[in-house]
Design an enzyme around this catalytic site. Structure first.
Site, short mmCIF file in Angstrom:
data_model
loop_
_atom_site.label_atom_id
_atom_site.label_comp_id
_atom_site.label_asym_id
_atom_site.label_seq_id
_atom_site.Cartn_x
_atom_site.Cartn_y
_atom_site.Cartn_z
N LYS A 162 35.21 46.56 48.22
CA LYS A 162 36.46 47.33 48.24
C LYS A 162 36.71 47.94 46.87
O LYS A 162 37.01 49.13 46.75
CB LYS A 162 37.62 46.42 48.61
CG LYS A 162 39.01 47.04 48.40
CD LYS A 162 40.15 46.16 48.80
CE LYS A 162 40.56 45.19 47.77
NZ LYS A 162 41.42 45.76 46.69
N ASN A 163 36.55 47.14 45.83
CA ASN A 163 36.92 47.60 44.49
C ASN A 163 35.88 48.50 43.84
O ASN A 163 36.14 49.04 42.77
CB ASN A 163 37.28 46.40 43.61
CG ASN A 163 38.56 45.74 44.09
OD1 ASN A 163 39.28 46.28 44.92
ND2 ASN A 163 38.83 44.55 43.58
N CYS B 93 54.12 44.43 42.27
CA CYS B 93 53.72 43.78 43.53
C CYS B 93 53.76 42.27 43.30
O CYS B 93 54.20 41.80 42.26
CB CYS B 93 52.31 44.21 43.92
SG CYS B 93 51.10 43.62 42.77
N ARG C 45 52.00 45.64 37.16
CA ARG C 45 50.91 46.63 37.29
C ARG C 45 51.18 47.94 36.52
O ARG C 45 51.25 49.02 37.10
CB ARG C 45 50.63 46.91 38.76
CG ARG C 45 50.50 45.71 39.65
CD ARG C 45 49.34 44.79 39.33
NE ARG C 45 48.04 45.35 39.61
CZ ARG C 45 47.44 45.27 40.79
NH1 ARG C 45 48.06 44.71 41.80
NH2 ARG C 45 46.25 45.79 40.97
N ILE D 191 50.57 51.23 33.96
CA ILE D 191 49.40 52.10 33.80
C ILE D 191 49.42 52.82 32.46
O ILE D 191 48.82 53.89 32.29
CB ILE D 191 49.32 53.16 34.93
CG1 ILE D 191 50.57 54.06 34.92
CG2 ILE D 191 49.13 52.52 36.29
CD1 ILE D 191 50.33 55.40 35.57
N ASP E 122 40.54 37.44 40.91
CA ASP E 122 40.61 37.56 42.37
C ASP E 122 40.06 36.33 43.08
O ASP E 122 40.31 36.13 44.26
CB ASP E 122 39.83 38.80 42.85
CG ASP E 122 40.51 40.07 42.42
OD1 ASP E 122 39.88 41.14 42.48
OD2 ASP E 122 41.68 40.01 41.98
N VAL F 103 45.00 36.97 33.48
CA VAL F 103 44.89 38.42 33.72
C VAL F 103 46.18 39.01 34.27
O VAL F 103 46.65 40.04 33.81
CB VAL F 103 43.70 38.70 34.67
CG1 VAL F 103 43.63 40.19 35.01
CG2 VAL F 103 42.39 38.23 34.04
N ARG G 239 43.48 44.20 54.30
CA ARG G 239 43.23 45.18 53.25
C ARG G 239 41.88 44.95 52.57
O ARG G 239 41.26 45.88 52.07
CB ARG G 239 44.33 45.11 52.17
CG ARG G 239 45.70 45.54 52.63
CD ARG G 239 46.66 45.55 51.48
NE ARG G 239 46.08 46.28 50.36
CZ ARG G 239 46.47 46.12 49.10
NH1 ARG G 239 47.42 45.26 48.80
NH2 ARG G 239 45.90 46.82 48.13
C1 EPZ Z 1 41.56 45.92 39.65
O1 EPZ Z 1 42.96 46.14 39.58
C2 EPZ Z 1 41.31 45.39 41.06
N1 EPZ Z 1 41.70 46.39 42.04
C3 EPZ Z 1 42.09 44.09 41.26
O2 EPZ Z 1 41.76 43.59 42.55
C4 EPZ Z 1 41.66 43.07 40.21
O3 EPZ Z 1 42.42 41.91 40.35
C5 EPZ Z 1 41.87 43.66 38.80
O4 EPZ Z 1 41.15 44.92 38.70
C6 EPZ Z 1 41.38 42.74 37.71
O5 EPZ Z 1 40.02 42.46 37.90
C7 EPZ Z 1 40.88 47.43 42.28
O6 EPZ Z 1 39.82 47.56 41.67
C8 EPZ Z 1 41.31 48.41 43.32
P1 EPZ Z 1 43.62 46.00 35.64
P2 EPZ Z 1 43.57 46.96 38.32
O7 EPZ Z 1 44.08 47.36 35.31
O8 EPZ Z 1 42.67 48.06 37.94
C9 EPZ Z 1 47.25 44.87 32.88
C10 EPZ Z 1 42.13 42.72 44.67
O9 EPZ Z 1 42.58 41.64 45.06
N2 EPZ Z 1 47.33 46.30 32.58
O10 EPZ Z 1 42.33 45.49 35.09
O11 EPZ Z 1 44.99 47.28 38.64
C11 EPZ Z 1 47.74 44.60 34.30
O12 EPZ Z 1 49.15 44.49 34.29
C12 EPZ Z 1 42.79 43.46 43.53
O13 EPZ Z 1 41.11 43.29 45.15
C13 EPZ Z 1 48.21 46.71 31.58
O14 EPZ Z 1 48.89 45.89 30.97
O15 EPZ Z 1 43.53 45.81 37.22
C14 EPZ Z 1 47.07 43.31 34.63
O16 EPZ Z 1 47.85 42.25 34.11
C15 EPZ Z 1 44.02 42.72 43.04
N3 EPZ Z 1 48.30 48.03 31.32
C16 EPZ Z 1 45.74 43.39 33.88
O17 EPZ Z 1 45.88 44.42 32.92
C17 EPZ Z 1 47.57 48.97 31.97
O18 EPZ Z 1 47.69 50.17 31.66
C18 EPZ Z 1 44.56 43.73 34.77
O19 EPZ Z 1 44.81 44.99 35.31
C19 EPZ Z 1 46.68 48.54 32.98
C20 EPZ Z 1 46.58 47.20 33.27
#
Ligand code: EPZ
Length: 423
Positions: free
Chosen positions: A22-23, A118, A123, A125, A310, A332, A402
């Protein structure tokens, strides 16, 4: 609303084939917007999130042919695209933000309403936006304060970008935008997940010049245009890890096919610490559990190659019955212990303190009415239900739909006693 009824199940046995990731497929689908030619993506898992991403691409103006029967998606974004992602789709899946970079480089404009936080965290960006600003984009600050990303760029120029946190999504969005920017971009402290490597492989097939994906430093030399390509998506390492725990928690023996052991080194190491036998065979990985020798271990989630967040909740299901106490530290996400309350309804007696959860272990779980609080937590309470006395009723299972293709069929084929009830 549908729900699962899960009964105590004997040791799982047999073989299961892992679906596409998925990811990995979600950013790759977003990247198909970077060319006007047709892309063919194979080994696409039949998941709700994939359907939503395809509907999003279609709403942006791409021709999308999604065929779950053959696990194939064809995308052709040949005509003028819309720059605005519709909120009714974005609110269904926060990964919609992954189209931001591709839209911006293709249209010079992207407007995306941000979904709220969520179950697992807020989350943000800001790192995605930091990268796009460094490449020359301007973001409307007033709209941003209302949760709307309105980004514009006449052209994007390569830049050095440091990520304060190795965000998966930020690395992917920046890679996509930088791949067609003028000049060279270097992303420092980049995410190293296998899904990043799969996206880079796809982009390089299209004509990108990306080096270092899978390390903390990714170098992207911008090119002028991409061609359409076909691509097989890597297997889903989290689905694989989930089924490894299913075998372990029931004391069974399962052959897991179409998984990449190298993508799950931390999980395999931790399962072995718990006394689980894991052997690499030619046609897959054999996981053999034994309730008599199931001992506890401690877990700390970290960005890849550390223990994946995850897998935190599925692994915690195993720790609730392991001999001895364990500590799970979630570094994380800031709020990824929602499943603890569900395990405690089953008698796990887990305590949380900030980023740490203390699991006493040695429990005989009892079936209960529980909810799936996120897609991985949903899978985790199903795993717990396989070893709990009595019936476990899992609701809000749309979360599970999902991220897990044919979840009940795959579990039932291994001997699990699970039924899906449509109410
Ligand atoms: C990806 O989410 C995955 N989703 C998540 O999988 C996975 O848990 C996560 O990476 C970590 O491995 C997809 O790939 C679609 P991050 P993402 O940006 O990209 C913080 C699942 O169950 N952060 O690495 O959203 C954020 O708040 C899902 O399949 C900032 O602070 O993860 C979080 O605490 C759940 N500022 C941490 O980083 C930012 O600008 C990890 O987020 C971006 C992120």
């Amino acid at each position: 609303m549908a729900k699962f009824l899960v009964q105590k199940s004997g040791p799982l046995s047999g073989e299961v084939t892992i679906s596409g990731s998925k990811n990995a497929v979600l950013p790759i689908l977003a990247a198909t917007l970077l060319t006007k030619e047709e892309c063919v993506i194979k080994d696409v898992p039949a998941l709700r999130d994939v359907d939503v991403m395809c509907r999003l691409l279609n709403s942006l103006g791409a021709e999308v042919d999604l065929d779950f029967d053959s696990n194939t998606v064809k995308v052709k974004a040949s005509s003028e695209l819309n720059s605005e992602a519709p909120y009714d789709l974005v609110k269904m899946m926060r990964a919609s933000i992954l189209v931001l970079g591709a839209l911006l480089i293709r249209q010079g404009h992207a407007l995306i309403h941000l979904p709220g936080g969520c179950a697992i965290g807020e989350r943000p960006i800001e790192l995605h936006l930091k990268g796009l600003r460094a490449l020359g984009a301007t973001i409307d600050e007033k709209l941003l304060s209302h949760g709307i990303v309105d980004a514009r760029a006449d052209k994007l120029v390569g830049s050095d970008i440091y990520l304060d946190f190795p965000s998966v999504g930020a690395t992917e969005v920046i890679m996509m935008a930088a791949s067609l920017a003028e000049g060279t971009t270097v992303i420092e402290n980049a995410a190293q997940e296998p899904e990043i490597v799969d996206l880079a492989t796809f982009l390089n097939k299209m004509g990108a010049r990306i080096k270092g994906a899978g390390t903390d430093t990714v170098k992207i030399e911008g090119v002028s245009e991409f061609k359409g390509v076909s691509h097989h998506v890597i297997p889903d390492r989290i689905e694989a890890g989930t089924f490894m725990v299913a075998a372990a928690i029931t004391g069974g023996q399962v052959l897991i096919k179409n998984m990449v052991p190298n993508h799950l080194k931390a999980v395999i190491a931790k399962l072995r610490e718990c006394g689980i036998e894991i052997t690499m065979e030619d046609d897959g990985v054999v996981v053999k559990g034994n309730p008599e020798t199931l001992v506890s271990t401690d877990i700390k989630t970290l960005p890849y190659p550390g223990f994946p967040t995850d897998m935190q909740s599925p692994f915690m299901a195993l720790l609730t019955i392991a001999k001895g106490p364990s500590v799970v530290i979630e570094t994380v996400f800031e709020n990824r212990f929602m499943h603890v309350g569900e395990f405690n309804r089953m008698g796990a007696n887990i305590k949380t303190e900030g980023k740490a959860a203390i699991i006493p272990g040695n429990k005989q779980l009892q079936g209960a009415q529980v909810v799936a609080t996120d897609l991985r937590a949903g899978a985790a309470v199903v795993l717990a239900g396989l070893v709990a006395e009595g019936t476990t009723e899992v609701s809000q299972i749309y979360h599970i739909d999902r991220g897990y293709e044919n979840f009940t069929e795959k579990l039932r084929s291994l001997g699990a006693n699970i039924m899906r009830i449509e109410e």
